[in-house]
Design a protein around this motif. Sequence first.
Motif, PDB file in Angstrom:
ATOM      1  N   MET A 109     -32.026 -12.291  58.866  1.00 10.32           N
ATOM      2  CA  MET A 109     -32.908 -13.049  57.984  1.00 10.32           C
ATOM      3  C   MET A 109     -34.060 -13.626  58.793  1.00 10.32           C
ATOM      4  SD  MET A 109     -31.916 -16.254  55.526  1.00 10.32           S
ATOM      5  CE  MET A 109     -30.922 -15.270  54.435  1.00 10.32           C
ATOM      6  N   PHE A 110     -35.280 -13.305  58.382  1.00 10.65           N
ATOM      7  CA  PHE A 110     -36.489 -13.750  59.070  1.00 10.65           C
ATOM      8  C   PHE A 110     -36.513 -13.325  60.540  1.00 10.65           C
ATOM      9  CE2 PHE A 110     -35.967 -17.197  55.780  1.00 10.65           C
ATOM     10  CZ  PHE A 110     -37.003 -16.777  54.972  1.00 10.65           C
ATOM     11  N   SER A 111     -35.957 -12.158  60.830  1.00 13.06           N
ATOM     12  CA  SER A 111     -36.062 -11.630  62.185  1.00 13.06           C
ATOM     13  C   SER A 111     -37.512 -11.220  62.433  1.00 13.06           C
ATOM     14  CB  SER A 111     -35.146 -10.417  62.369  1.00 13.06           C
ATOM     15  OG  SER A 111     -35.649  -9.303  61.623  1.00 13.06           O
ATOM     16  N   LYS A 112     -37.853 -10.967  63.686  1.00 11.05           N
ATOM     17  CA  LYS A 112     -39.228 -10.581  64.004  1.00 11.05           C
ATOM     18  C   LYS A 112     -39.626  -9.310  63.268  1.00 11.05           C
ATOM     19  CE  LYS A 112     -39.562 -12.728  68.578  1.00 11.05           C
ATOM     20  NZ  LYS A 112     -39.782 -12.499  70.029  1.00 11.05           N
ATOM     21  N   GLU A 113     -38.708  -8.351  63.219  1.00  9.64           N
ATOM     22  CA  GLU A 113     -39.011  -7.091  62.538  1.00  9.64           C
ATOM     23  C   GLU A 113     -39.171  -7.295  61.034  1.00  9.64           C
ATOM     24  OE1 GLU A 113     -37.229  -2.539  62.193  1.00  9.64           O
ATOM     25  OE2 GLU A 113     -35.902  -4.189  62.737  1.00  9.64           O
ATOM     26  N   GLU A 114     -38.279  -8.088  60.450  1.00  5.66           N
ATOM     27  CA  GLU A 114     -38.356  -8.350  59.008  1.00  5.66           C
ATOM     28  C   GLU A 114     -39.652  -9.064  58.649  1.00  5.66           C
ATOM     29  OE1 GLU A 114     -33.512  -8.730  58.322  1.00  5.66           O
ATOM     30  OE2 GLU A 114     -34.736 -10.510  58.763  1.00  5.66           O
ATOM     31  N   VAL A 115     -40.021 -10.052  59.442  1.00  2.00           N
ATOM     32  CA  VAL A 115     -41.263 -10.787  59.184  1.00  2.00           C
ATOM     33  C   VAL A 115     -42.476  -9.880  59.347  1.00  2.00           C
ATOM     34  CG1 VAL A 115     -42.754 -12.625  60.067  1.00  2.00           C
ATOM     35  CG2 VAL A 115     -40.308 -13.046  59.738  1.00  2.00           C
ATOM     36  N   ARG A 116     -42.487  -9.097  60.427  1.00  2.00           N
ATOM     37  CA  ARG A 116     -43.632  -8.210  60.667  1.00  2.00           C
ATOM     38  C   ARG A 116     -43.827  -7.229  59.507  1.00  2.00           C
ATOM     39  NH1 ARG A 116     -43.948  -3.213  62.400  1.00  2.00           N
ATOM     40  NH2 ARG A 116     -41.751  -3.154  63.040  1.00  2.00           N
TER      41      ARG A 116
ATOM     42  N   GLY B  77     -34.481 -10.388  54.336  1.00  2.00           N
ATOM     43  CA  GLY B  77     -33.542  -9.475  54.968  1.00  2.00           C
ATOM     44  C   GLY B  77     -32.587  -8.813  53.999  1.00  2.00           C
ATOM     45  N   LEU B  78     -32.932  -8.829  52.703  1.00  2.00           N
ATOM     46  CA  LEU B  78     -32.043  -8.256  51.693  1.00  2.00           C
ATOM     47  C   LEU B  78     -32.143  -6.737  51.615  1.00  2.00           C
ATOM     48  CD1 LEU B  78     -32.511 -10.833  48.804  1.00  2.00           C
ATOM     49  CD2 LEU B  78     -30.736 -10.738  50.535  1.00  2.00           C
ATOM     50  N   VAL B  79     -33.166  -6.171  52.223  1.00  3.06           N
ATOM     51  CA  VAL B  79     -33.371  -4.730  52.114  1.00  3.06           C
ATOM     52  C   VAL B  79     -34.279  -4.289  53.253  1.00  3.06           C
ATOM     53  CG1 VAL B  79     -35.361  -5.030  50.575  1.00  3.06           C
ATOM     54  CG2 VAL B  79     -34.064  -2.899  50.492  1.00  3.06           C
ATOM     55  N   ASP B  80     -34.074  -3.051  53.735  1.00  2.00           N
ATOM     56  CA  ASP B  80     -34.979  -2.528  54.753  1.00  2.00           C
ATOM     57  C   ASP B  80     -36.083  -1.716  54.074  1.00  2.00           C
ATOM     58  OD1 ASP B  80     -33.885  -0.009  54.139  1.00  2.00           O
ATOM     59  OD2 ASP B  80     -32.498  -0.081  55.809  1.00  2.00           O
ATOM     60  N   VAL B  81     -37.043  -1.260  54.858  1.00  2.00           N
ATOM     61  CA  VAL B  81     -38.200  -0.572  54.289  1.00  2.00           C
ATOM     62  C   VAL B  81     -37.788   0.718  53.586  1.00  2.00           C
ATOM     63  CG1 VAL B  81     -40.367   0.598  54.839  1.00  2.00           C
ATOM     64  CG2 VAL B  81     -39.811  -1.578  55.949  1.00  2.00           C
ATOM     65  N   GLU B  82     -36.844   1.439  54.183  1.00  2.00           N
ATOM     66  CA  GLU B  82     -36.399   2.697  53.573  1.00  2.00           C
ATOM     67  C   GLU B  82     -35.774   2.448  52.207  1.00  2.00           C
ATOM     68  OE1 GLU B  82     -36.115   6.874  53.665  1.00  2.00           O
ATOM     69  OE2 GLU B  82     -37.202   5.426  54.919  1.00  2.00           O
ATOM     70  N   ALA B  83     -34.968   1.396  52.106  1.00  2.00           N
ATOM     71  CA  ALA B  83     -34.340   1.070  50.827  1.00  2.00           C
ATOM     72  C   ALA B  83     -35.372   0.585  49.809  1.00  2.00           C
ATOM     73  CB  ALA B  83     -33.266   0.006  51.022  1.00  2.00           C
ATOM     74  N   LEU B  84     -36.406  -0.101  50.287  1.00  2.00           N
ATOM     75  CA  LEU B  84     -37.475  -0.523  49.381  1.00  2.00           C
ATOM     76  C   LEU B  84     -38.125   0.681  48.723  1.00  2.00           C
ATOM     77  CD1 LEU B  84     -39.313  -3.429  51.258  1.00  2.00           C
ATOM     78  CD2 LEU B  84     -38.079  -3.575  49.092  1.00  2.00           C
ATOM     79  N   ARG B  85     -38.274   1.748  49.497  1.00  2.00           N
ATOM     80  CA  ARG B  85     -38.925   2.948  48.962  1.00  2.00           C
ATOM     81  C   ARG B  85     -37.992   3.746  48.060  1.00  2.00           C
ATOM     82  NH1 ARG B  85     -41.013   4.378  54.859  1.00  2.00           N
ATOM     83  NH2 ARG B  85     -42.981   3.237  54.925  1.00  2.00           N
ATOM     84  N   LYS B  86     -36.760   3.973  48.542  1.00  2.00           N
ATOM     85  CA  LYS B  86     -35.884   4.918  47.857  1.00  2.00           C
ATOM     86  C   LYS B  86     -34.964   4.268  46.829  1.00  2.00           C
ATOM     87  CE  LYS B  86     -35.782   8.393  51.538  1.00  2.00           C
ATOM     88  NZ  LYS B  86     -34.907   9.187  52.444  1.00  2.00           N
ATOM     89  N   GLU B  87     -34.500   3.041  47.119  1.00  2.41           N
ATOM     90  CA  GLU B  87     -33.522   2.416  46.233  1.00  2.41           C
ATOM     91  C   GLU B  87     -34.168   1.448  45.242  1.00  2.41           C
ATOM     92  OE1 GLU B  87     -30.243   0.718  48.367  1.00  2.41           O
ATOM     93  OE2 GLU B  87     -30.251   2.336  49.850  1.00  2.41           O
ATOM     94  N   VAL B  88     -35.010   0.573  45.742  1.00  4.33           N
ATOM     95  CA  VAL B  88     -35.651  -0.405  44.856  1.00  4.33           C
ATOM     96  C   VAL B  88     -36.803   0.240  44.107  1.00  4.33           C
ATOM     97  CG1 VAL B  88     -36.864  -2.609  44.731  1.00  4.33           C
ATOM     98  CG2 VAL B  88     -34.955  -2.324  46.320  1.00  4.33           C
TER      99      VAL B  88
ATOM    100  N   GLU C 208     -25.140 -14.418  50.587  1.00  4.23           N
ATOM    101  CA  GLU C 208     -24.385 -13.863  51.711  1.00  4.23           C
ATOM    102  C   GLU C 208     -25.168 -13.996  53.010  1.00  4.23           C
ATOM    103  OE1 GLU C 208     -21.204 -12.243  53.679  1.00  4.23           O
ATOM    104  OE2 GLU C 208     -21.330 -12.880  51.589  1.00  4.23           O
ATOM    105  N   TYR C 209     -26.472 -13.685  52.938  1.00  5.71           N
ATOM    106  CA  TYR C 209     -27.306 -13.813  54.120  1.00  5.71           C
ATOM    107  C   TYR C 209     -27.451 -15.274  54.540  1.00  5.71           C
ATOM    108  CZ  TYR C 209     -28.873  -9.026  54.854  1.00  5.71           C
ATOM    109  OH  TYR C 209     -28.915  -7.694  55.170  1.00  5.71           O
ATOM    110  N   PHE C 210     -27.549 -16.131  53.542  1.00  2.53           N
ATOM    111  CA  PHE C 210     -27.658 -17.555  53.829  1.00  2.53           C
ATOM    112  C   PHE C 210     -26.404 -18.029  54.567  1.00  2.53           C
ATOM    113  CE2 PHE C 210     -26.528 -21.866  52.370  1.00  2.53           C
ATOM    114  CZ  PHE C 210     -27.533 -22.569  52.997  1.00  2.53           C
TER     115      PHE C 210
END
Length: 329
Positions: free
Chosen positions: A1-8, A56-67, A85-87
């Motif tokens: 959650m709010f990792s550098k990669e997620e924020v970027r 951090g609920l979803v990665d970029v790939e899931a944003l494209r293909k799943e969401v 859960e992340y909280f």
Amino acid sequence: MFSKEEVREALEFLKVSRKDFEAAKLLIDNEYCFQGLFLLQQSIEKAAKAILRAIGLVDVEALRKEVGHDILVKGLRRLGYGSIEYFKNEVISALVSNLTSLCSLCSLCPEAFKHLENVFMKTAEGAITIQKWLDEKYDKGIRKLINELGNVIFQDSGDVRLRLDEKIDKVSLYVTDVITFVEEFGVEDLVRHYWEFERAFRACIKKHVKNHNQRVKTESVLNKYSRKFINLVVRILYLLDDYFLLLVYHTLFENKVSILRYPDFGRNWTPLSISENSIILVESRKIIDFMIKQDLMTTIEDFIKGEIAHARSKEVYDALSNYLQMLTP
């Protein structure tokens, strides 16, 4: 959650969203209505995805293909259960980030692990409460109303407009008064459980630590955890508030994107049929004005980055952090 990669990656989505928004306003102001409406829909969708990614609920790939374009069902389900859960995981991470301090605290309290288990259990129970709220407020309320409007959303109807205004204005108020959203959202109990957990530790410190310097040092560790907790919860709550607002705005366009792009020969309708009095255009102008007035994009960016740099962001942060501290037993 709010990792550098997620924020970027979230900020990249937000940058594109901002450009889409600026282009949408420019087009609508110059009477390129359906082109502007399409870009406004795109802007709202990307801003919502930026929030999902930041938390951090979803990665970029899931944003494209799943969401994909379905930020309602797929995004909302992740929001209702995933965010809690992340909280919970983030709270655990904060607690164990300094094992020496945690072990020191636990050694002072005979019921330490019972307190820990209780706060995590209550967090999980809170996820169910929050999901019920989302189902009731969104699925059975706002979404149902807008779906009922169907094709008339592109027409001019005073009665329809009044009903739509009432719902959208109510949700827009959540952003101007975040505390109302927090109270209705049902997270107060989660916050109170954390404060009860902390209070139990403070009571143990007071009872068992006789050395003044050690007590001060130990209490400073708890104070540090409290600040982390408040910062984390404030960021999450504000972004969830914005996500809910964006969902409501997006519902205006959901399943209607193709109508904004292509003629419907079966109904003898084209995107050029949208007039100045069409409800979707009237409401879209209101959305644009509201987002500009609230400096929504900038504030979302501040909370994703965790840098409260602008006046509106500071106003929201202070209001939420003060409110959370008032929930202390």
